[in-house]
Design an enzyme around this catalytic site. Structure first.
Site, PDB file in Angstrom:
ATOM      1  NE  ARG A 294      -0.884  -0.339   4.967  1.00  0.00           N
ATOM      2  CZ  ARG A 294      -0.049   0.344   5.736  1.00  0.00           C
ATOM      3  NH1 ARG A 294       0.440   1.499   5.308  1.00  0.00           N
ATOM      4  NH2 ARG A 294       0.305  -0.119   6.927  1.00  0.00           N
ATOM      5  CG  HIS A 298      -4.014   0.934   8.872  1.00  0.00           C
ATOM      6  ND1 HIS A 298      -4.300  -0.318   8.357  1.00  0.00           N
ATOM      7  CD2 HIS A 298      -5.038   1.232   9.718  1.00  0.00           C
ATOM      8  CE1 HIS A 298      -5.429  -0.754   8.864  1.00  0.00           C
ATOM      9  NE2 HIS A 298      -5.892   0.163   9.697  1.00  0.00           N
ATOM     10  CE1 TYR A 307       3.935   1.445   7.986  1.00  0.00           C
ATOM     11  CE2 TYR A 307       3.143   2.844   9.757  1.00  0.00           C
ATOM     12  CZ  TYR A 307       2.953   2.268   8.525  1.00  0.00           C
ATOM     13  OH  TYR A 307       1.795   2.516   7.835  1.00  0.00           O
TER      14      TYR A 307
END
Length: 396
Positions: A294, A298, A307
């Protein structure tokens, strides 16, 4: 009587032809380049198998019309999600918003290998599935913006897309809840003996949910025609695979059922694997893993770079972008010129821009809709809701 899979396929083919016609380059019949001849595409990334002896083919036969259809739909999904990003940042979208850009090949490839008679249930990353099952960009954006023209009258929002007339059952906000729902839909297909199957999609984060294993167990016991599909986009809600899963071979998690790992950035690899999985599902459940990525975080509240690095995202986009891959096939195989592809992109951008304007101008649901769907077959105002009735007791 519910349409059979074959009848549903004819319905879907008609929609696909209509979609291709809408985005077909002008003068399509006047040049040899525009023929619908079949070409062979070599697939780059091998499949990984569990409890299977033979893999799906490593080549795919595809026509110009099919590739144009895949490209126009994938590019429409990409532009729609980019517009959703912009609308969210401008505070037109309230609540959560999970975008699908980077993962388009999974949805479009699965649709190419399935039919609208097959049921689909997915997670809250669901905008592209709503579009692929026949809704419009305007319809999706209306739901995102809380407008009455959306599939849930603007009251469901990003996580609750739904289109029962095309066997799309959401959009589910509870992580992993779609797995048992998918098993139940498969039970209905088996009970009705309609020859169709159910797809239950979930992310790598949801792959550790207990309800997934309960659903897989009952599906195996009853030999249900369900295909569990893990969309492995590598980071769950922000935790890398190795930090969140003791076993990252998600296609093997079904233990006693066959599994296939697929390059989820390659629409043709997905299509061919889904065809094989559908045949296997006639005998019982199958577990698939789509290796994907992606581009956004999120959700829109996640910048997506705490991250992972910007360079990592950029490198994946440069090397594996699913939309760019289809574009390269069209041009490299001499099925379309760059000018023709740009023409498709220009028309898609116009469609999305017009949809944004119409969604922003659309009206929200009237206050009377607040209690419209509490009772089946009647409309009442519960005492705790301070909303007056509309005409004849209907919504105001």
């Amino acid at each position: 009587e519910a349409p059979s899979c074959d009848r549903r396929y004819r319905m879907r083919s008609a929609v696909a032809r209509s979609s291709r016609a809408a985005f077909a380059p002008a003068g399509a019949g006047s040049r040899r380049l525009m023929s619908s001849g079949t070409v062979t595409v070599d697939l780059d990334k091998p499949y990984l198998l569990h409890k299977l002896e033979s893999e799906p083919p490593m080549t795919a036969e595809v026509t110009r019309d099919e590739l144009l259809g895949y490209y126009s739909l994938m590019f429409r999904m990409r532009r729609m999600e980019i517009s959703a990003d912009t609308l969210y940042k401008a505070k037109h979208v309230k609540g959560f918003c999970h975008l699908y850009d980077g993962q388009e090949a999974i949805c479009v490839g699965m649709e190419a290998g399935a039919t609208w008679g097959d049921s689909v249930v997915t997670s809250y990353r669901d905008h592209a599935w709503q579009l692929s099952r026949g809704d419009t960009v305007k319809g999706v954006l209306c739901e995102l913006l809380g407008k009455q023209g959306g599939c849930a009258k603007g009251m469901g929002g990003s996580m609750h897309m739904y289109k029962a007339d095309a066997n799309f059952y959401g959009g589910n906000g509870i992580v992993g809840s779609q797995a048992p729902l998918g098993a139940g839909m498969a039970f209905a297909h088996k009970y009705n003996n309609d020859g169709c199957c159910a797809f239950a999609l979930y992310g790598d984060g949801a792959a550790n949910q207990g309800q997934l294993f309960e659903a897989a167990n009952i599906a195996a016991l009853l030999k249900l025609p369900v295909i569990f599909v893990c969309e492995n986009n590598q980071y769950a809600m922000g935790t890398s695979l190795a930090r969140g899963s003791a076993c990252t071979d998600y296609y093997t998690r079904g233990q006693y059922m066959p599994g296939i790992k697929v390059d989820g950035m390659d629409v043709l690899a997905v299509r061919e694997a889904v065809k094989v999985a559908k045949e296997l599902a006639k005998e019982g459940p199958v577990m698939m893993e789509m290796d994907t990525y992606r581009y956004h975080g999120h959700s829109m509240s996640d910048p997506g770079i705490t991250y992972r690095t910007r360079d990592e995202v950029a490198s994946v986009r440069a090397a594996r972008d699913p939309v760019a891959l289809v574009k390269s096939w069209l041009i490299d195989k001499e099925l379309a010129t760059e000018a023709e592809v740009k023409g498709i992109e220009k028309r898609v951008r116009k469609v999305v821009d017009e949809a944004v304007a119409k969604a922003k101008a659309a009206t929200p649901p009237p206050p009377g809709e607040l209690t419209r769907d509490i009772y089946v077959g009647k409309y009442e105002h519960p005492r705790m809701v301070n909303v007056g009735p509309g005409p004849q007791g209907g919504p105001a």
